[in-house]
Design a protein around this motif. Structure first.
Motif, PDB file in Angstrom:
ATOM      1  N   ASN A   1     -11.722  27.455   0.024  1.00  0.00           N
ATOM      2  CA  ASN A   1     -12.449  27.544   1.303  1.00  0.00           C
ATOM      3  C   ASN A   1     -12.004  28.759   2.129  1.00  0.00           C
TER       4      ASN A   1
ATOM      5  N   THR B   1     -10.777  15.558   7.475  1.00  0.00           N
ATOM      6  CA  THR B   1     -10.765  14.162   7.021  1.00  0.00           C
ATOM      7  C   THR B   1      -9.649  13.883   6.008  1.00  0.00           C
TER       8      THR B   1
ATOM      9  N   LYS C   1     -18.665  32.263   8.088  1.00  0.00           N
ATOM     10  CA  LYS C   1     -18.600  31.656   6.748  1.00  0.00           C
ATOM     11  C   LYS C   1     -19.318  32.603   5.787  1.00  0.00           C
TER      12      LYS C   1
ATOM     13  N   ASN D   1     -21.064  25.198   2.183  1.00  0.00           N
ATOM     14  CA  ASN D   1     -20.142  24.110   1.821  1.00  0.00           C
ATOM     15  C   ASN D   1     -20.304  23.720   0.355  1.00  0.00           C
TER      16      ASN D   1
ATOM     17  N   GLN E   1     -10.133  23.662  15.102  1.00  0.00           N
ATOM     18  CA  GLN E   1     -10.116  22.494  14.206  1.00  0.00           C
ATOM     19  C   GLN E   1      -9.328  22.800  12.946  1.00  0.00           C
TER      20      GLN E   1
ATOM     21  N   LYS F   1     -12.100  17.779  16.128  1.00  0.00           N
ATOM     22  CA  LYS F   1     -11.798  17.129  14.846  1.00  0.00           C
ATOM     23  C   LYS F   1     -10.637  17.812  14.140  1.00  0.00           C
ATOM     24  N   TYR F   2     -10.183  17.188  13.085  1.00  0.00           N
ATOM     25  CA  TYR F   2      -9.305  17.834  12.098  1.00  0.00           C
ATOM     26  C   TYR F   2      -9.770  17.310  10.751  1.00  0.00           C
TER      27      TYR F   2
ATOM     28  N   GLU G   1       3.026  24.901   6.882  1.00  0.00           N
ATOM     29  CA  GLU G   1       1.797  24.380   7.495  1.00  0.00           C
ATOM     30  C   GLU G   1       1.901  24.477   9.021  1.00  0.00           C
TER      31      GLU G   1
ATOM     32  N   SER H   1     -25.482  20.197   7.032  1.00  0.00           N
ATOM     33  CA  SER H   1     -24.465  21.007   7.714  1.00  0.00           C
ATOM     34  C   SER H   1     -25.113  21.806   8.853  1.00  0.00           C
ATOM     35  N   PRO H   2     -25.020  21.307  10.092  1.00  0.00           N
ATOM     36  CA  PRO H   2     -25.754  21.959  11.186  1.00  0.00           C
ATOM     37  C   PRO H   2     -25.264  23.366  11.513  1.00  0.00           C
ATOM     38  N   ASN H   3     -23.979  23.656  11.236  1.00  0.00           N
ATOM     39  CA  ASN H   3     -23.421  24.945  11.684  1.00  0.00           C
ATOM     40  C   ASN H   3     -23.518  26.065  10.658  1.00  0.00           C
TER      41      ASN H   3
ATOM     42  N   MET I   1     -14.623  16.122  -0.315  1.00  0.00           N
ATOM     43  CA  MET I   1     -15.182  15.969   1.052  1.00  0.00           C
ATOM     44  C   MET I   1     -14.640  17.020   2.009  1.00  0.00           C
ATOM     45  N   MET I   2     -13.492  17.619   1.696  1.00  0.00           N
ATOM     46  CA  MET I   2     -12.915  18.634   2.586  1.00  0.00           C
ATOM     47  C   MET I   2     -13.885  19.765   2.884  1.00  0.00           C
TER      48      MET I   2
ATOM     49  N   GLU J   1      -0.686  29.377   0.812  1.00  0.00           N
ATOM     50  CA  GLU J   1      -1.369  28.229   0.179  1.00  0.00           C
ATOM     51  C   GLU J   1      -1.372  28.379  -1.348  1.00  0.00           C
TER      52      GLU J   1
ATOM     53  N   GLY K   1     -16.836  19.720   3.629  1.00  0.00           N
ATOM     54  CA  GLY K   1     -17.816  19.408   4.670  1.00  0.00           C
ATOM     55  C   GLY K   1     -19.079  18.808   4.093  1.00  0.00           C
TER      56      GLY K   1
ATOM     57  N   ARG L   1     -14.233  26.703  18.067  1.00  0.00           N
ATOM     58  CA  ARG L   1     -14.382  25.367  17.459  1.00  0.00           C
ATOM     59  C   ARG L   1     -13.774  25.362  16.056  1.00  0.00           C
TER      60      ARG L   1
HETATM   61  N1  FAQ Z   1     -13.258  16.944   8.116  1.00  0.00           N
HETATM   62  O1  FAQ Z   1     -21.837  22.123  10.039  1.00  0.00           O
HETATM   63  P1  FAQ Z   1     -20.594  21.818   9.286  1.00  0.00           P
HETATM   64  C1  FAQ Z   1      -5.643  22.691   4.826  1.00  0.00           C
HETATM   65  C2  FAQ Z   1     -17.331  18.634  10.675  1.00  0.00           C
HETATM   66  S1  FAQ Z   1      -6.585  23.117   6.153  1.00  0.00           S
HETATM   67  C3  FAQ Z   1     -13.578  16.774   9.416  1.00  0.00           C
HETATM   68  O2  FAQ Z   1     -20.602  22.081   7.828  1.00  0.00           O
HETATM   69  P2  FAQ Z   1     -18.698  23.944   9.729  1.00  0.00           P
HETATM   70  C4  FAQ Z   1      -4.295  23.315   4.655  1.00  0.00           C
HETATM   71  C5  FAQ Z   1     -17.500  20.025  11.298  1.00  0.00           C
HETATM   72  O3  FAQ Z   1     -16.346  20.399  12.023  1.00  0.00           O
HETATM   73  C6  FAQ Z   1      -8.067  22.122   6.030  1.00  0.00           C
HETATM   74  N2  FAQ Z   1     -14.675  17.313   9.968  1.00  0.00           N
HETATM   75  O4  FAQ Z   1     -19.349  22.533  10.019  1.00  0.00           O
HETATM   76  C7  FAQ Z   1      -3.302  22.279   4.380  1.00  0.00           C
HETATM   77  C8  FAQ Z   1     -18.724  19.810  12.133  1.00  0.00           C
HETATM   78  O5  FAQ Z   1     -18.378  19.146  13.345  1.00  0.00           O
HETATM   79  P3  FAQ Z   1     -18.341  19.944  14.765  1.00  0.00           P
HETATM   80  C9  FAQ Z   1      -8.998  22.512   7.088  1.00  0.00           C
HETATM   81  C10 FAQ Z   1     -15.473  18.037   9.168  1.00  0.00           C
HETATM   82  O6  FAQ Z   1     -17.641  24.158  10.760  1.00  0.00           O
HETATM   83  C11 FAQ Z   1      -3.091  21.815   3.092  1.00  0.00           C
HETATM   84  C12 FAQ Z   1     -19.524  18.808  11.334  1.00  0.00           C
HETATM   85  O7  FAQ Z   1     -18.632  18.194  10.434  1.00  0.00           O
HETATM   86  N3  FAQ Z   1      -9.664  23.734   6.743  1.00  0.00           N
HETATM   87  O8  FAQ Z   1      -6.095  21.906   4.106  1.00  0.00           O
HETATM   88  C13 FAQ Z   1     -15.194  18.257   7.820  1.00  0.00           C
HETATM   89  O9  FAQ Z   1     -19.748  25.007   9.573  1.00  0.00           O
HETATM   90  C14 FAQ Z   1      -2.139  20.839   2.841  1.00  0.00           C
HETATM   91  C15 FAQ Z   1     -20.666  19.457  10.574  1.00  0.00           C
HETATM   92  O10 FAQ Z   1     -20.181  20.284   9.504  1.00  0.00           O
HETATM   93  C16 FAQ Z   1     -10.454  24.390   7.596  1.00  0.00           C
HETATM   94  O11 FAQ Z   1     -10.620  23.974   8.734  1.00  0.00           O
HETATM   95  C17 FAQ Z   1     -14.041  17.662   7.296  1.00  0.00           C
HETATM   96  N4  FAQ Z   1     -13.689  17.786   5.997  1.00  0.00           N
HETATM   97  O12 FAQ Z   1     -18.018  23.776   8.285  1.00  0.00           O
HETATM   98  C18 FAQ Z   1      -2.564  21.764   5.417  1.00  0.00           C
HETATM   99  C19 FAQ Z   1     -11.079  25.659   7.092  1.00  0.00           C
HETATM  100  N5  FAQ Z   1     -16.175  19.012   7.292  1.00  0.00           N
HETATM  101  O13 FAQ Z   1     -17.218  20.962  14.634  1.00  0.00           O
HETATM  102  C20 FAQ Z   1      -1.594  20.788   5.174  1.00  0.00           C
HETATM  103  C21 FAQ Z   1     -11.926  26.351   8.111  1.00  0.00           C
HETATM  104  C22 FAQ Z   1     -17.051  19.250   8.283  1.00  0.00           C
HETATM  105  O14 FAQ Z   1     -19.688  20.628  14.909  1.00  0.00           O
HETATM  106  C23 FAQ Z   1      -1.372  20.330   3.873  1.00  0.00           C
HETATM  107  N6  FAQ Z   1     -13.108  25.601   8.439  1.00  0.00           N
HETATM  108  N7  FAQ Z   1     -16.627  18.656   9.406  1.00  0.00           N
HETATM  109  O15 FAQ Z   1     -18.030  18.905  15.776  1.00  0.00           O
HETATM  110  C24 FAQ Z   1     -14.264  25.676   7.730  1.00  0.00           C
HETATM  111  O16 FAQ Z   1     -14.371  26.387   6.742  1.00  0.00           O
HETATM  112  C25 FAQ Z   1     -15.449  24.892   8.244  1.00  0.00           C
HETATM  113  O17 FAQ Z   1     -15.193  24.542   9.592  1.00  0.00           O
HETATM  114  C26 FAQ Z   1     -15.774  23.630   7.396  1.00  0.00           C
HETATM  115  C27 FAQ Z   1     -16.933  22.894   8.088  1.00  0.00           C
HETATM  116  C28 FAQ Z   1     -16.217  24.033   6.007  1.00  0.00           C
HETATM  117  C29 FAQ Z   1     -14.574  22.690   7.342  1.00  0.00           C
END
Ligand code: FAQ
Length: 302
Positions: free
Chosen positions: A128, A102, A210, A214, A33, A99-100, A68, A198-200, A189-190, A151, A192, A29
């Motif tokens: 992050n 926001t 992690k 967040n 995402q 998702k992707y 990217e 934050s359920p996860n 907001m990025m 990055e 989360g 997941r």
């Molecule tokens: N947008 O329980 P949590 C970049 C969802 S890459 C949309 O806290 P989690 C590079 C979350 O999926 C940016 N949805 O979840 C670049 C969960 O839904 P689910 C991406 C969001 O996973 C730069 C629900 O909310 N980075 O920028 C968002 O423990 C320039 C509950 O939330 C990553 O993916 C949001 N902002 O923590 C590219 C980093 N926030 O899945 C191009 C890796 C939360 O249960 C140009 N990911 N949700 O249906 C992570 O670190 C974590 O997955 C979090 C969320 C911190 C994003």
């Protein structure tokens, strides 16, 4: 060593190691995402490739947007090591079932937005993702090492472009301030939802996926970025922002906006998905040709 012993010893889980199904699912997941965010994230800045203000800026931007795409590919590959198929993951993205981030649903209305994305969005991504280089799942952690190096370069080029604008003409300075005004809150907001929402997080932290919550990472980003805005002579659009001797205290995030954008109601959600699905359909012949070529090579080898 069994799964829990490896986690307790802060070791690495590798693809062939035993792992609970819930651990595998959480990783697929998050990694998927994350991959989706990287490839959808090409669009806001990609919009400015044809309008970059100089050849130098255009070359840098093309390279960044390609980076990217590369991040997306490492991440889909990392998800494949968990038994997920890239075809299925893209299908989940295209049908809105995964998702992707926001952040990529906001428009880039001026060149300064490209600078602000490098500075703030890549800046937030680094805060992050650096801890994810210590993630308990080996392929994800290793992918993050390279992604974070790239990055960091992106963040520096964005900050440099912001510096040029903020030291430029009054109109350029105004463009830089306007971009900061529009990207500041979405960048926060990025990280989360707040820890309480934050359920996860708790389970992901217990598994060493992690490493920080967040809110902890959001605070780290604010503390690092406010002095950079000061250096640029720009004003962070938060009248309540204050220094408490240890951290910058920031105002209330508009969570209604966050959840609306997450559910598909942001300013550009429909445009981003429409463009993504069309690009995928237009690329069908490339995938078919690659598969036909691979089949031919396999037949030759037999
Ligand atoms: N947008 O329980 P949590 C970049 C969802 S890459 C949309 O806290 P989690 C590079 C979350 O999926 C940016 N949805 O979840 C670049 C969960 O839904 P689910 C991406 C969001 O996973 C730069 C629900 O909310 N980075 O920028 C968002 O423990 C320039 C509950 O939330 C990553 O993916 C949001 N902002 O923590 C590219 C980093 N926030 O899945 C191009 C890796 C939360 O249960 C140009 N990911 N949700 O249906 C992570 O670190 C974590 O997955 C979090 C969320 C911190 C994003």
């Amino acid at each position: 060593m069994g799964f829990q012993e490896v986690i307790d010893a802060d070791g690495r889980i590798e693809p062939r190691d035993e792992m609970p199904e819930a651990y595998r699912k959480t990783l697929v997941r998050q990694i998927a995402q994350h991959a989706h965010s990287e490839i959808i994230g090409m669009q806001p800045e990609g919009n400015w490739i044809t309008r970059a203000p100089s050849l130098r800026r255009k070359v840098i931007l093309v390279a960044k947007v390609q980076d990217e795409a590369g991040h997306g590919l490492y991440l889909y590959s990392a998800a494949e090591t968990l038994g997920a198929s890239r075809h299925d993951l893209l299908d989940l993205l295209h049908t809105g079932r995964q998702k992707y981030s926001t952040i990529f649903n906001y428009p880039t209305t001026s060149w300064a937005d490209v600078a602000a994305i490098g500075w703030l969005v890549d800046g937030a991504a680094i805060v992050n993702q650096v801890p994810l280089t210590r993630c308990s799942y080996g392929p994800y952690a290793r992918a993050m090492t390279r992604v974070c190096k790239e990055e960091s370069f992106h963040q520096r080029q964005g900050f440099e472009a912001m510096t040029v604008l903020s030291r430029g003409t009054p109109a350029q300075r105004q463009m830089a301030q306007d971009a900061l005004d529009r990207w500041w809150w979405p960048a926060l907001m990025m990280f989360g939802p707040s820890d309480a929402e934050s359920p996860n997080s708790a389970q992901s932290m217990a598994w060493g996926i992690k490493r920080f919550s967040n809110d902890e990472l959001r605070q780290r980003f604010v503390d690092a970025t406010v002095p950079q805005a000061d250096y640029l002579g720009l004003t962070v659009p938060d009248p309540t922002l204050s220094w408490d001797g240890e951290h910058y205290r920031y105002g209330e995030i508009d969570w209604t906006e966050f959840f609306a954008v997450m559910k598909g109601d942001g300013p550009c959600n429909r445009q981003r998905m429409g463009f993504r699905v069309k690009a995928h359909e237009d690329g069908a012949w490339v995938r078919e040709a690659a598969e036909a070529y691979a089949a031919k090579q396999r037949a030759k080898a037999i």
